[in-house]
Design a protein around this motif. Structure first.
Motif, PDB file in Angstrom:
ATOM      1  N   LEU A  17      35.059  43.483  32.904  1.00  0.00           N
ATOM      2  CA  LEU A  17      35.252  44.719  33.656  1.00  0.00           C
ATOM      3  C   LEU A  17      36.076  45.679  32.815  1.00  0.00           C
ATOM      4  O   LEU A  17      37.170  45.333  32.364  1.00  0.00           O
ATOM      5  CB  LEU A  17      35.979  44.418  34.972  1.00  0.00           C
ATOM      6  CG  LEU A  17      35.203  43.548  35.972  1.00  0.00           C
ATOM      7  CD1 LEU A  17      36.115  43.068  37.093  1.00  0.00           C
ATOM      8  CD2 LEU A  17      34.009  44.325  36.549  1.00  0.00           C
ATOM      9  N   ASP A  92      38.269  48.977  23.990  1.00  0.00           N
ATOM     10  CA  ASP A  92      39.526  48.423  23.497  1.00  0.00           C
ATOM     11  C   ASP A  92      40.295  47.767  24.630  1.00  0.00           C
ATOM     12  O   ASP A  92      39.847  47.768  25.770  1.00  0.00           O
ATOM     13  CB  ASP A  92      40.371  49.512  22.819  1.00  0.00           C
ATOM     14  CG  ASP A  92      41.279  48.942  21.739  1.00  0.00           C
ATOM     15  OD1 ASP A  92      41.349  47.713  21.594  1.00  0.00           O
ATOM     16  OD2 ASP A  92      41.905  49.730  21.023  1.00  0.00           O
ATOM     17  N   SER A  95      42.182  43.168  28.078  1.00  0.00           N
ATOM     18  CA  SER A  95      41.894  42.615  29.400  1.00  0.00           C
ATOM     19  C   SER A  95      40.587  41.847  29.481  1.00  0.00           C
ATOM     20  O   SER A  95      40.292  41.238  30.509  1.00  0.00           O
ATOM     21  CB  SER A  95      41.915  43.727  30.452  1.00  0.00           C
ATOM     22  OG  SER A  95      40.756  44.497  30.373  1.00  0.00           O
ATOM     23  N   ALA A  96      39.812  41.831  28.383  1.00  0.00           N
ATOM     24  CA  ALA A  96      38.598  41.019  28.407  1.00  0.00           C
ATOM     25  C   ALA A  96      38.846  39.614  27.877  1.00  0.00           C
ATOM     26  O   ALA A  96      37.903  38.850  27.656  1.00  0.00           O
ATOM     27  CB  ALA A  96      37.498  41.711  27.611  1.00  0.00           C
ATOM     28  N   LYS A 138      38.008  48.683  38.573  1.00  0.00           N
ATOM     29  CA  LYS A 138      37.191  47.559  38.112  1.00  0.00           C
ATOM     30  C   LYS A 138      36.467  46.880  39.281  1.00  0.00           C
ATOM     31  O   LYS A 138      35.294  46.521  39.177  1.00  0.00           O
ATOM     32  CB  LYS A 138      38.075  46.534  37.385  1.00  0.00           C
ATOM     33  CG  LYS A 138      38.544  47.029  36.005  1.00  0.00           C
ATOM     34  CD  LYS A 138      39.538  46.059  35.378  1.00  0.00           C
ATOM     35  CE  LYS A 138      39.838  46.453  33.933  1.00  0.00           C
ATOM     36  NZ  LYS A 138      40.867  45.572  33.328  1.00  0.00           N
TER      37      LYS A 138
END
Ligand SMILES: [Ca+2]
Ligand SMILES: [Ca+2]
Ligand SMILES: [Ca+2]
Ligand SMILES: [Ca+2]
Ligand SMILES: [Ca+2]
Ligand SMILES: [Ca+2]
Ligand SMILES: [Ca+2]
Ligand SMILES: [Ca+2]
Ligand SMILES: [Ca+2]
Ligand SMILES: [Ca+2]
Ligand SMILES: [Ca+2]
Ligand SMILES: [Ca+2]
Lengths: 220, 220, 220, 220, 220, 220
Positions: A17, A92, A95-96, A138
């Motif tokens: 997200l 960038d 958070s992934a 998200k």
């Protein structure tokens, strides 16, 4: 097809997200395992922080290799490529991280990822989930895209009270604090562990190496 | 000769479609396979996004190697060079991805590409075709350049209603959603698959390696 | 969980202390040891000075390897990854040097770090502790985060008189001048030394290498 | 001596044609073949586009290696250095491509280049000649420098009508569409081909490699 | 402890003299020798000129290796790390060259450096001492820091007349023109030379290499 | 001692001539040959053009290796370091090319360079001397520095008429067009050639390599 949930459970494909100034979006993360030499490649116009989050995800996975059924030396015989389409869009942020771990584990084990799950969360080298920003945007994107279940960091649970009710009703939102929970929810089945005793393996390898020259002589 | 379709079916030469502020243009993409060490070289004043699209194309092709008749270890014995003339013109963007895949497959298999076909579309690591921009300008350039057939991403089919009738009548426009369709349309014949069982091959290689020192001794 | 002391004694996880224009903060430093080839990776948006402080810490640890039970050649068979979450926050400066050393020693020896200790201090190639800035802000952050014991450089002891009494009462503050003191306070147990005689080891290795070809002949 | 034709037929030295805002100039291109490891070095303050044109030239030459009498594995035992004096003058652009190919072929075969010939033209990975700019200025420089014959791309033939008659009378201008024509005109003799069957060679190499351990045992 | 002379004679630790717009300062230079592969690492926020001065110092030391008791091939089995604390302070300039040489020689030979000596001077590849700037500020810093003896380049002797008398009385200032003099003054004892005949050693190494395969056969 | 001629004939030390906005200067160029692996290092705050001129000089010397008594494979067993003091002064330009060649030849052959000679001139990959700028300022610096003989490019001979008579009387100025003349004037004795037949050597090396495994078996 972008901005929508995957159509089937696939190996190495995970829905992350993203959150930008213009709102949230689904982020398709793709990993591929190739016969190779332990090289890691990343593409998709990724910023340095996202590239580092892939490094952290990769090291974490290497550190738990036997638990997912992979013997560590195997890493030197594969190349891994992580790509995030669409290639012209800059991406960038850390958070992934949880999604990167899931994608890499899926591709190494060959176990597919459930198609209607999405996830967001930074990952540490110990597999802990850290808080992220843009939770509301998200979750909206997840709902819009047909996602059924969203994994979020435990640290973000407190932010759920600001999320509109219809979003919370349309999605199963699961707070997680560690990768182990993520894998349990996201993979279609649990990886099987393999035994690995580093010290014993190394001793065996050395014995074999020495023997290559020696036994022949002893047989004369 | 630039801006025109190729004069003959050639191995490794594919016609892509570019789109800039001054209109569309044909883009000749050339790949070469050389005896080497698994190196990939790209030239032609390519921007980072186009270079990454070549990386993604290359990994995708490696991932389907046995299906096109190439055993994976073979990749470590070849160098591949992808060049996009004209060398002084900057080029960028992910939309030549399908053409890159086709060019690399052609050069690896030795199967020529049809000379009067052009294509546009981003490619994912799983070989899916993603939408591109500038469809109208690209189709105009194709028509102008003597192209007969154009492959476009399925996701762009909806944009065809904005294309002038004379363009749609002068070209066979084929929407595709996966590389498999692209190869079927673009190559003059279908590649033949080769059997490849990674686990079995590795075991055989290891047995051979061990045997190099041992069996001789046993024969005394 | 960030800004708080660790919840358990962990291997390779050390709490450092950061100081920025907006105050002090706890800094979680994570090291991981992986089967590998002597590579060092650092992530977490680290500035050049902090990366160099990790280099210095790493060289210092290599220089005392036998004292912590590690034979030097072992370094060529491990990769070490040092990560400092949160990945989107830029970090710099040399003052995490002592924490870097502690983290690397912990991960190499497998000895956990006490969970309620924090530390700050630059480290030299000889393991000496050098003065740092922002002592007050760092101690406040430690108190706030539930830390019980803080190691500071001996050179900063003179700055303690400017620290509020409640802070000095809430924390055990220990000035140290060398890494040896840091390890004694921070690790849950003392590493055991291993014998290592460089000259003797090298001679043995050479004898073995020569013997690979020779002994067979002698046995005829 | 710069700005003048070479005084003798030399191996590896080719006269190119440059075009800048202040007019045309002769460009001496020098290649050297050294015992080495397959490395390519380029010097002479070359811009990225010119460096890429050397890469393309080099790959093209590798792709026709057997036709010029060079077995492909030989490339891994030589270093090639391409230098363009004068070292303080910046140079760029793809139009020296044909000259780069000629220089590399000359140095690999040991066949000298005719001293009173000059050439201009971009080269593709298939050895095709592409159009260049500044034809008039380049031809003037060639005439001024004592050049007798100039090779230009076929695509530029149409520009000859704008060239003054005295220039066209003072020079033999030969339009070419492929490297094969360039080599025929520029080298003092034709390279002799060598037989090379990639598949057969590889099989032989593998048999030899296996035999190193095996046949001895079989002979007992 | 910074800005003060060392407390004991140490191996690999040398006191240099820095000069900035705010005055002179002592500069602690630390070298470490580690089992390794001939790698050189430098840290401490060093500018390019200071890094190059370490390269020059290192090459000079390699060129006199046998004179200080080190056989040249040994260099491929060690890594050397040169660090200049304090890590957050930028440092540059060539004037620490003599100190770099001394530090590297000390660490290679294991001979300590006298604790109350400081030095300044650029070094050439032949070990010659070249003039430096800021002599007055550097000498003042040395005096302030408790240094007893300062080595300066012979070329700077003429600048001594501008130095206040109290400084010249408080320090033993020794002009030197070559590294040989520096080592004599700075090390606690003279290194012992080792015999090294490059040609003979190489011949012996080759004989050994050939013998590895041969003698066994001859013994049958 | 800078700005003055060398005090003795030395191996690897050559006096070049620099020219800046503030006049001419002597430039001491130092090369060192070290046991190594074919690496080339350059230091002294050199600009890219000067670094490339060292590359060109180095390749030229490798191309004439047998003529100066060096067998080509030897280059893979030496490192060469070229340094231009004073390390804090930026230097650039191609005009030290002839001096670079001389310095490298001297260090490879062990033949000293005459101490009272200076030289200026760009060098090509074939060893030709190309024109330089600032001739007047360079000659003045040479005279001032006690130089007796100056080698200049033949192409600059025409500029001598603008040089004051006292300069031309105080110096022996020798125009040269090729490195061969430079070496004849600058080295204290002529290098002796060694025989080297690339094809024969390679065949011998291959025979040896094959024999390593074979003869033992044949002897049974
Ligand atoms: Ca999207
Ligand atoms: Ca993100
Ligand atoms: Ca065009
Ligand atoms: Ca495009
Ligand atoms: Ca925080
Ligand atoms: Ca800090
Ligand atoms: Ca010119
Ligand atoms: Ca050009
Ligand atoms: Ca200081
Ligand atoms: Ca300095
Ligand atoms: Ca000077
Ligand atoms: Ca110059």
């Amino acid at each position: 097809r972008f901005g929508l949930a995957e159509e089937a459970d696939q190996v190495g494909v995970v829905t992350g997200l993203a959150w930008t100034s213009v709102g949230g979006d689904l982020l398709s993360i793709e990993a591929l395992r190739l016969p190779g030499k332990g090289r890691m490649k990343t593409t998709g116009k990724l910023g340095d922080v996202m590239k580092e989050s892939i490094d952290a995800a990769s090291s974490y996975v290497r550190s738990i290799a036997p638990e997912i059924g992979v013997k560590p030396p195997q890493f030197e015989k594969w190349d891994i490529h992580v790509h995030v389409p669409e290639g012209a869009t800059p991406k960038d942020g850390p958070s992934a991280g949880l999604a990167m771990v899931t994608s890499i584990v899926s591709v190494l084990t060959g176990i597919p990822v459930k198609k209607d799950i999405a996830m967001t969360g930074e990952v540490t080298l110990r597999g802990n989930a850290l808080a992220i920003g843009g939770l509301k945007e998200k979750l909206l994107a997840a709902l819009r895209g047909g996602i059924k279940t969203v994994l979020i960091p435990q640290e973000n649970e407190k932010d759920l009270r600001e999320i509109p009710d219809n979003v919370k009703e349309g999605l199963t939102i699961i707070p997680v604090s560690h990768v182990s929970e993520v894998l349990e929810h996201a993979l279609v089945r649990k990886p099987e562990a393999v035994e690995w005793d580093e010290v014993a393996e190394e001793a065996a390898a050395q014995a074999l190496a020495k023997g290559a020259g020696g036994p022949g002589a002893a047989a004369h």
